[in-house]
Motif scaffolding. Structure first.
Motif, PDB file in Angstrom:
ATOM      1  N   GLU A 191       0.794  -1.223   0.000  1.00 60.27           N
ATOM      2  CA  GLU A 191       0.000   0.000   0.000  1.00 60.27           C
ATOM      3  C   GLU A 191       0.829   1.276   0.000  1.00 60.27           C
ATOM      4  OE1 GLU A 191      -0.791   0.062   4.835  1.00 60.27           O
ATOM      5  OE2 GLU A 191      -2.429  -0.323   3.459  1.00 60.27           O
ATOM      6  N   ASN A 192       2.114   1.199   0.285  1.00 59.05           N
ATOM      7  CA  ASN A 192       2.944   2.404   0.236  1.00 59.05           C
ATOM      8  C   ASN A 192       3.310   2.810  -1.190  1.00 59.05           C
ATOM      9  OD1 ASN A 192       4.639  -0.090   0.925  1.00 59.05           O
ATOM     10  ND2 ASN A 192       6.186   1.265   0.040  1.00 59.05           N
ATOM     11  N   PHE A 193       2.903   2.009  -2.192  1.00 60.86           N
ATOM     12  CA  PHE A 193       3.091   2.384  -3.586  1.00 60.86           C
ATOM     13  C   PHE A 193       1.833   3.096  -4.071  1.00 60.86           C
ATOM     14  CE2 PHE A 193       6.527  -0.518  -3.128  1.00 60.86           C
ATOM     15  CZ  PHE A 193       7.467  -0.148  -4.084  1.00 60.86           C
ATOM     16  N   TRP A 194       2.003   4.329  -4.518  1.00 56.81           N
ATOM     17  CA  TRP A 194       0.875   5.171  -4.897  1.00 56.81           C
ATOM     18  C   TRP A 194       0.856   5.372  -6.407  1.00 56.81           C
ATOM     19  CZ3 TRP A 194       1.581   9.748  -0.895  1.00 56.81           C
ATOM     20  CH2 TRP A 194       1.402   9.228   0.402  1.00 56.81           C
ATOM     21  N   LYS A 195      -0.295   5.145  -6.994  1.00 58.53           N
ATOM     22  CA  LYS A 195      -0.470   5.367  -8.431  1.00 58.53           C
ATOM     23  C   LYS A 195      -0.860   6.825  -8.661  1.00 58.53           C
ATOM     24  CE  LYS A 195      -2.963   3.645 -12.478  1.00 58.53           C
ATOM     25  NZ  LYS A 195      -4.007   2.714 -12.966  1.00 58.53           N
ATOM     26  N   LEU A 196      -0.005   7.559  -9.390  1.00 56.22           N
ATOM     27  CA  LEU A 196      -0.264   8.966  -9.654  1.00 56.22           C
ATOM     28  C   LEU A 196      -0.885   9.199 -11.026  1.00 56.22           C
ATOM     29  CD1 LEU A 196       2.960  10.664  -8.227  1.00 56.22           C
ATOM     30  CD2 LEU A 196       0.858  10.004  -7.039  1.00 56.22           C
ATOM     31  N   SER A 197      -0.679   8.255 -11.929  1.00 50.85           N
ATOM     32  CA  SER A 197      -1.239   8.360 -13.271  1.00 50.85           C
ATOM     33  C   SER A 197      -1.263   6.969 -13.889  1.00 50.85           C
ATOM     34  CB  SER A 197      -0.393   9.306 -14.134  1.00 50.85           C
ATOM     35  OG  SER A 197       0.885   8.737 -14.381  1.00 50.85           O
ATOM     36  N   ARG A 198      -1.647   6.890 -15.139  1.00 54.42           N
ATOM     37  CA  ARG A 198      -1.682   5.592 -15.810  1.00 54.42           C
ATOM     38  C   ARG A 198      -0.282   5.020 -15.979  1.00 54.42           C
ATOM     39  NH1 ARG A 198      -5.286   5.962 -21.126  1.00 54.42           N
ATOM     40  NH2 ARG A 198      -4.706   3.746 -21.127  1.00 54.42           N
ATOM     41  N   SER A 199       0.714   5.881 -15.910  1.00 53.76           N
ATOM     42  CA  SER A 199       2.073   5.411 -16.197  1.00 53.76           C
ATOM     43  C   SER A 199       3.041   5.488 -15.019  1.00 53.76           C
ATOM     44  CB  SER A 199       2.668   6.200 -17.370  1.00 53.76           C
ATOM     45  OG  SER A 199       2.744   7.577 -17.050  1.00 53.76           O
ATOM     46  N   ILE A 200       2.658   6.145 -13.929  1.00 51.00           N
ATOM     47  CA  ILE A 200       3.597   6.347 -12.822  1.00 51.00           C
ATOM     48  C   ILE A 200       3.050   5.795 -11.511  1.00 51.00           C
ATOM     49  CG2 ILE A 200       4.728   8.069 -11.357  1.00 51.00           C
ATOM     50  CD1 ILE A 200       6.089   7.874 -13.966  1.00 51.00           C
ATOM     51  N   VAL A 201       3.871   5.005 -10.827  1.00 53.86           N
ATOM     52  CA  VAL A 201       3.591   4.529  -9.474  1.00 53.86           C
ATOM     53  C   VAL A 201       4.839   4.792  -8.638  1.00 53.86           C
ATOM     54  CG1 VAL A 201       3.083   2.549  -8.001  1.00 53.86           C
ATOM     55  CG2 VAL A 201       1.986   2.747 -10.238  1.00 53.86           C
ATOM     56  N   ILE A 202       4.694   5.492  -7.521  1.00 53.87           N
ATOM     57  CA  ILE A 202       5.858   5.820  -6.701  1.00 53.87           C
ATOM     58  C   ILE A 202       5.838   5.057  -5.382  1.00 53.87           C
ATOM     59  CG2 ILE A 202       5.942   8.151  -7.682  1.00 53.87           C
ATOM     60  CD1 ILE A 202       4.968   9.144  -4.870  1.00 53.87           C
ATOM     61  N   ASN A 203       7.026   4.854  -4.828  1.00 52.22           N
ATOM     62  CA  ASN A 203       7.157   4.309  -3.482  1.00 52.22           C
ATOM     63  C   ASN A 203       7.146   5.500  -2.522  1.00 52.22           C
ATOM     64  OD1 ASN A 203       7.899   3.160  -1.061  1.00 52.22           O
ATOM     65  ND2 ASN A 203       9.484   1.855  -1.935  1.00 52.22           N
ATOM     66  N   SER A 204       6.041   5.695  -1.827  1.00 49.06           N
ATOM     67  CA  SER A 204       5.877   6.885  -0.991  1.00 49.06           C
ATOM     68  C   SER A 204       6.900   6.971   0.140  1.00 49.06           C
ATOM     69  CB  SER A 204       4.460   6.937  -0.402  1.00 49.06           C
ATOM     70  OG  SER A 204       4.221   5.825   0.439  1.00 49.06           O
ATOM     71  N   HIS A 205       7.516   5.846   0.488  1.00 50.62           N
ATOM     72  CA  HIS A 205       8.531   5.867   1.542  1.00 50.62           C
ATOM     73  C   HIS A 205       9.734   6.726   1.154  1.00 50.62           C
ATOM     74  CE1 HIS A 205       7.098   1.862   3.550  1.00 50.62           C
ATOM     75  NE2 HIS A 205       6.277   2.872   3.742  1.00 50.62           N
ATOM     76  N   TYR A 206       9.928   6.929  -0.147  1.00 49.42           N
ATOM     77  CA  TYR A 206      11.078   7.693  -0.609  1.00 49.42           C
ATOM     78  C   TYR A 206      10.718   9.091  -1.110  1.00 49.42           C
ATOM     79  CZ  TYR A 206      13.464   3.213  -0.303  1.00 49.42           C
ATOM     80  OH  TYR A 206      13.988   2.031   0.151  1.00 49.42           O
TER      81      TYR A 206
END
Length: 246
Positions: A191-206
């Protein structure tokens, strides 16, 4: 005939290990090998590919059986049955965190041992409980013809979709390009991986900071559209001042 019957015994007492082997062999199981400590258990797991591990919690050498199991199931998720002479609630609570499918006290009864293993194998492989088989800190991705490569979630800064491929930007400063679409990967990420768009998913821990139209993820910067920036900001805990706003 059982379809899954290869058992790994992790027990540092040679006589007890032999008694277990004899009883399970008589019940129709195959003992793929016996281990006496953490190191030998992990080596056997890698080489022999057992279907179940019967593990004594109190091993003479560190790490103990519980810590051994934590690393065994990272190599391959299999059902675990603990065998112990320890009745302390603290030990039982620690053991529960590894999701065992059985917990037997010494001295064991041969029939009970056989029944516990049979139930553990049936429940694990027939029902495939998600909370038992999931790998919480990594997944495997194609690494070439006939190869699979392990990727730890903690090593990923962010993921970028590239057609039918996914680009994984890692803490090492390298980029992994794999032949799996981002849509398929998302369901396996914590769950710490956040989808920001159709192409980008970030690791919110960083996520270090947001600079106008850029997000600083670890040592990298990624471009944010107005929409993706809004999505990101809405997920943050922000302490606003009276004079500034986002």
């Amino acid at each position: 005939m059982r379809e899954l019957e290869r058992i790994l015994i992790v027990e540092d007492d040679a006589l007890t290990a032999l008694a277990i082997e004899e009883n399970l062999s008589a019940a129709g199981y195959i003992i793929c090998s016996k281990a006496h400590d953490y190191k030998s258990a992990l080596q056997i797991m890698k080489e022999e590919d057992p279907d179940l591990a019967l593990v004594d919690i109190k091993l003479k050498n560190e790490p103990d059986g519980i810590e051994t199991v934590k690393d065994l199931i990272q190599i391959k998720p299999i059902p675990i049955v603990y065998l112990t002479g320890n009745t302390e609630s603290e030990t039982f609570d620690r053991a529960k965190t590894t999701n065992p499918l059985g917990f037997l006290h010494k001295p064991f009864r041969p029939k009970e041992l056989s029944h516990q293993l049979e139930l553990a194998i049936y429940n694990f492989y027939r029902w495939k409980k998600d909370e038992i088989i999931k790998m919480p800190d990594h997944f495997y991705v194609p690494g070439g013809p006939g190869k699979l490569k392990r990727i730890n979630f903690i090593d990923i800064y962010y993921l970028n979709a590239s057609g039918a491929y996914s680009e994984l930007y890692l803490r090492t400063g390298t980029k992994e390009v794999i032949s799996v679409g981002l849509g398929k990967l998302i369901g396996h990420l914590p769950e710490n991986f956040w989808k920001l768009s159709r192409s980008i998913v970030i690791n919110s821990h960083y996520l270090k900071e947001i600079e106008h139209d850029k997000a600083v993820i670890g040592s990298l910067k990624i471009h944010l559209t107005e929409t993706s920036r809004k999505i990101l900001v809405e997920r943050l805990t922000i302490v606003h001042s009276r004079s500034k706003s986002l």
